[in-house]
Design a protein around this motif. Structure first.
Motif, PDB file in Angstrom:
ATOM      1  N   ALA A  12      53.129  35.690  40.448  1.00 17.24           N
ATOM      2  CA  ALA A  12      52.159  36.773  40.687  1.00 17.24           C
ATOM      3  C   ALA A  12      52.158  37.234  42.130  1.00 17.24           C
ATOM      4  CB  ALA A  12      50.769  36.307  40.277  1.00 17.24           C
ATOM      5  N   GLY A  13      52.841  36.487  43.003  1.00 13.53           N
ATOM      6  CA  GLY A  13      52.894  36.867  44.420  1.00 13.53           C
ATOM      7  C   GLY A  13      51.574  36.666  45.134  1.00 13.53           C
ATOM      8  N   VAL A  14      50.852  35.595  44.763  1.00 15.40           N
ATOM      9  CA  VAL A  14      49.566  35.303  45.405  1.00 15.40           C
ATOM     10  C   VAL A  14      49.530  33.819  45.773  1.00 15.40           C
ATOM     11  CG1 VAL A  14      48.331  37.118  44.157  1.00 15.40           C
ATOM     12  CG2 VAL A  14      48.478  34.812  43.170  1.00 15.40           C
ATOM     13  N   SER A  15      48.454  33.397  46.418  1.00 16.65           N
ATOM     14  CA  SER A  15      48.299  31.990  46.795  1.00 16.65           C
ATOM     15  C   SER A  15      47.816  31.166  45.603  1.00 16.65           C
ATOM     16  CB  SER A  15      47.306  31.861  47.944  1.00 16.65           C
ATOM     17  OG  SER A  15      46.003  32.194  47.491  1.00 16.65           O
ATOM     18  N   ALA A  22      41.004  32.747  39.891  1.00 17.75           N
ATOM     19  CA  ALA A  22      41.134  33.627  38.737  1.00 17.75           C
ATOM     20  C   ALA A  22      41.047  32.851  37.426  1.00 17.75           C
ATOM     21  CB  ALA A  22      42.456  34.387  38.806  1.00 17.75           C
ATOM     22  N   LEU A  23      41.763  31.734  37.371  1.00 14.10           N
ATOM     23  CA  LEU A  23      41.810  30.973  36.122  1.00 14.10           C
ATOM     24  C   LEU A  23      40.492  30.291  35.792  1.00 14.10           C
ATOM     25  CD1 LEU A  23      45.352  29.331  36.387  1.00 14.10           C
ATOM     26  CD2 LEU A  23      44.689  31.354  35.073  1.00 14.10           C
ATOM     27  N   GLY A  28      36.224  35.543  44.492  1.00 19.10           N
ATOM     28  CA  GLY A  28      37.199  35.294  45.555  1.00 19.10           C
ATOM     29  C   GLY A  28      38.453  36.132  45.421  1.00 19.10           C
ATOM     30  N   VAL A  29      38.610  36.803  44.286  1.00 17.56           N
ATOM     31  CA  VAL A  29      39.756  37.701  44.087  1.00 17.56           C
ATOM     32  C   VAL A  29      39.243  39.002  43.487  1.00 17.56           C
ATOM     33  CG1 VAL A  29      41.489  35.876  43.805  1.00 17.56           C
ATOM     34  CG2 VAL A  29      40.201  36.665  41.818  1.00 17.56           C
ATOM     35  N   SER A  30      39.977  40.089  43.739  1.00 15.37           N
ATOM     36  CA  SER A  30      39.568  41.389  43.201  1.00 15.37           C
ATOM     37  C   SER A  30      39.824  41.436  41.706  1.00 15.37           C
ATOM     38  CB  SER A  30      40.362  42.500  43.887  1.00 15.37           C
ATOM     39  OG  SER A  30      41.730  42.420  43.507  1.00 15.37           O
ATOM     40  N   PRO A  31      39.149  42.338  41.000  1.00 17.88           N
ATOM     41  CA  PRO A  31      39.357  42.458  39.553  1.00 17.88           C
ATOM     42  C   PRO A  31      40.817  42.726  39.188  1.00 17.88           C
ATOM     43  CG  PRO A  31      37.366  43.624  40.187  1.00 17.88           C
ATOM     44  CD  PRO A  31      38.036  43.203  41.454  1.00 17.88           C
ATOM     45  N   ASP A  32      41.497  43.570  39.971  1.00 13.73           N
ATOM     46  CA  ASP A  32      42.892  43.883  39.659  1.00 13.73           C
ATOM     47  C   ASP A  32      43.778  42.652  39.824  1.00 13.73           C
ATOM     48  OD1 ASP A  32      42.207  46.474  39.123  1.00 13.73           O
ATOM     49  OD2 ASP A  32      42.837  47.275  41.077  1.00 13.73           O
ATOM     50  N   THR A  33      43.528  41.895  40.898  1.00 14.36           N
ATOM     51  CA  THR A  33      44.320  40.683  41.137  1.00 14.36           C
ATOM     52  C   THR A  33      44.059  39.641  40.050  1.00 14.36           C
ATOM     53  OG1 THR A  33      44.249  41.068  43.525  1.00 14.36           O
ATOM     54  CG2 THR A  33      44.811  38.838  42.781  1.00 14.36           C
ATOM     55  N   ARG A  34      42.802  39.506  39.681  1.00 11.13           N
ATOM     56  CA  ARG A  34      42.454  38.549  38.634  1.00 11.13           C
ATOM     57  C   ARG A  34      43.185  38.901  37.328  1.00 11.13           C
ATOM     58  NH1 ARG A  34      38.102  35.407  38.464  1.00 11.13           N
ATOM     59  NH2 ARG A  34      37.037  36.718  39.998  1.00 11.13           N
ATOM     60  N   GLU A  35      43.173  40.201  36.999  1.00  7.69           N
ATOM     61  CA  GLU A  35      43.813  40.641  35.759  1.00  7.69           C
ATOM     62  C   GLU A  35      45.320  40.375  35.807  1.00  7.69           C
ATOM     63  OE1 GLU A  35      44.297  44.716  33.083  1.00  7.69           O
ATOM     64  OE2 GLU A  35      42.765  44.603  34.654  1.00  7.69           O
ATOM     65  N   ARG A  36      45.921  40.614  36.980  1.00  5.27           N
ATOM     66  CA  ARG A  36      47.357  40.384  37.109  1.00  5.27           C
ATOM     67  C   ARG A  36      47.691  38.901  36.977  1.00  5.27           C
ATOM     68  NH1 ARG A  36      48.022  41.985  41.889  1.00  5.27           N
ATOM     69  NH2 ARG A  36      48.821  40.207  43.095  1.00  5.27           N
ATOM     70  N   ILE A  37      46.884  38.056  37.595  1.00  5.80           N
ATOM     71  CA  ILE A  37      47.119  36.595  37.525  1.00  5.80           C
ATOM     72  C   ILE A  37      46.972  36.100  36.095  1.00  5.80           C
ATOM     73  CG2 ILE A  37      46.172  34.346  38.191  1.00  5.80           C
ATOM     74  CD1 ILE A  37      45.436  35.637  40.896  1.00  5.80           C
ATOM     75  N   LEU A  38      45.948  36.543  35.396  1.00  2.69           N
ATOM     76  CA  LEU A  38      45.737  36.115  34.012  1.00  2.69           C
ATOM     77  C   LEU A  38      46.878  36.572  33.118  1.00  2.69           C
ATOM     78  CD1 LEU A  38      41.896  36.769  33.593  1.00  2.69           C
ATOM     79  CD2 LEU A  38      43.042  34.576  33.947  1.00  2.69           C
ATOM     80  N   SER A  39      47.379  37.783  33.371  1.00  5.73           N
ATOM     81  CA  SER A  39      48.497  38.298  32.582  1.00  5.73           C
ATOM     82  C   SER A  39      49.765  37.488  32.823  1.00  5.73           C
ATOM     83  CB  SER A  39      48.733  39.773  32.933  1.00  5.73           C
ATOM     84  OG  SER A  39      49.851  40.271  32.224  1.00  5.73           O
ATOM     85  N   VAL A  40      50.032  37.152  34.081  1.00  2.34           N
ATOM     86  CA  VAL A  40      51.214  36.351  34.423  1.00  2.34           C
ATOM     87  C   VAL A  40      51.100  34.951  33.808  1.00  2.34           C
ATOM     88  CG1 VAL A  40      52.431  35.218  36.319  1.00  2.34           C
ATOM     89  CG2 VAL A  40      51.772  37.622  36.521  1.00  2.34           C
ATOM     90  N   ALA A  41      49.908  34.356  33.906  1.00  2.03           N
ATOM     91  CA  ALA A  41      49.703  33.018  33.343  1.00  2.03           C
ATOM     92  C   ALA A  41      49.947  33.013  31.839  1.00  2.03           C
ATOM     93  CB  ALA A  41      48.289  32.542  33.646  1.00  2.03           C
TER      94      ALA A  41
END
Length: 345
Positions: A12-15, A22-23, A28-41
């Protein structure tokens, strides 16, 4: 290999911290970042580690069951495997596990509960074999652990109970025998320190009293085959021996039936026999056993779910009453003999 949060972070290119936020649904993370992390996971097939989840939440994700019976009974009495299978069925749906302990030495039972709770190995416990004035209730209150009891204790208990109206089944068995003309109906019961052992005896007494018959043929046993044989032997030595015996479980009934036949008694010609639980093997005995059909798997599943509801906040944990046992009439019961014959030794 299992996908880790490091794999998700890299893809996801994040820490890793952002992935954790997110999980776990934390800020602590923006809605867009959270959505991207959940999708990648999801794409990577990431699954939560119960070990890591437990460390972060101070939960064990496990329920405890302490059995204070002879270990051999777990393998010979069909009730326990089915009951435990029911628990496991409920736990599997919630990613919980069962921690089973067998405690038979003096003081071992209390030590087991303390060890399980104080070492953080379980989040709650299922209390079986509820006893008269059960000392485990104040122990669990002292340990501050959620619990569910299998049967309602006769002393005060704040814990929800999952019960079965055992009286209805025993009464049905006695009424069946009375209708067949039996007047000397005995009962081989379990230990009278247990609520279920006492309930079944009281139901037998009540049914005989309603029929105007004496309740003077009782023998206490321990739910084992050996206990069933010993109790049956004592009853058959009576000068005015029984023509029918109501047993508190199928294991004792099967052993009692075999013992009576070894003495030359015909079942049901000389002696009618009923069991309790409707274990699968009872239909293959010679003769097949008249018994009371119960559902120990359902009992275990409901008990586990009631406890899980407390732990997850899905319910307050109200008492639950399961369907009463159903009489299954087979060939081990028949008309009372006109001449019971002498005592058997």
């Amino acid at each position: 290999m299992a996908v880790t949060i490091s794999d998700v972070a890299q893809a996801a290119g994040v820490s890793k911290g952002a992935v954790s936020y997110a999980l776990n649904g934390q800020p602590g993370v923006s809605p867009d970042t959270r959505e991207r992390i959940l999708s990648v996971a999801k794409d990577l097939g990431w699954k939560p580690s119960l070990r890591a989840k437990g460390l972060s939440s101070a939960k064990a994700y496990a329920l405890g069951l302490v059995v204070a019976r002879d270990p051999s009974l777990l393998g010979t009495d069909p009730f326990f495997p089915a009951f435990i299978a029911g628990i496991e069925t409920a736990l599997a749906e919630h990613d919980y596990t069962l921690v089973l302990s067998v405690a038979t030495a003096p003081g071992a039972e209390e030590r087991c509960y303390r060890k399980l709770v104080e070492n953080g190995r379980v989040d709650g416990v299922i209390l079986t074999d509820v006893r008269h004035d059960d000392s485990r209730i104040p122990l669990l209150l002292e340990l501050k652990v959620p619990a569910v009891t299998v049967n309602r204790p006769d002393a005060g208990s704040p814990f929800p109970a999952v019960s079965v109206d055992e009286s209805a089944g025993i009464i049905a068995a006695v009424e069946h025998l009375v209708a067949l003309g039996h007047r000397r109906i005995a009962h081989v019961g379990g230990g009278q320190e247990y609520i279920h052992g006492r309930n079944r005896r009281e139901a037998w007494e009540k049914a005989l009293g309603a029929a105007g018959l004496p309740a003077d043929l009782f023998a206490a046993a321990d739910f084992t085959a050996a206990g069933g044989v010993a109790a049956t032997a004592g009853l058959l030595r009576q000068a005015d021996r029984p023509t029918a015996i109501v047993y508190a479980n199928d294991l004792m009934a099967t052993a009692g039936q075999s013992y009576a036949q070894s003495l030359g008694l015909s079942v049901p010609g000389d002696l009618s026999i009923t069991g309790y639980d409707n274990a699968e093997f009872t239909q293959y005995l010679n003769p097949p056993l008249t018994t009371l059909a119960t559902d120990p798997m359902l009992w275990g599943r409901v008990a586990a779910q009631v406890l899980l509801n407390q732990l997850t906040g899905a319910g307050r944990g109200e008492d639950t009453v399961l369907p009463a046992p159903r009489l299954v009439v087979r060939a081990s019961t028949g008309p009372a003999p006109t001449d019971p014959g002498p005592a058997r030794h």
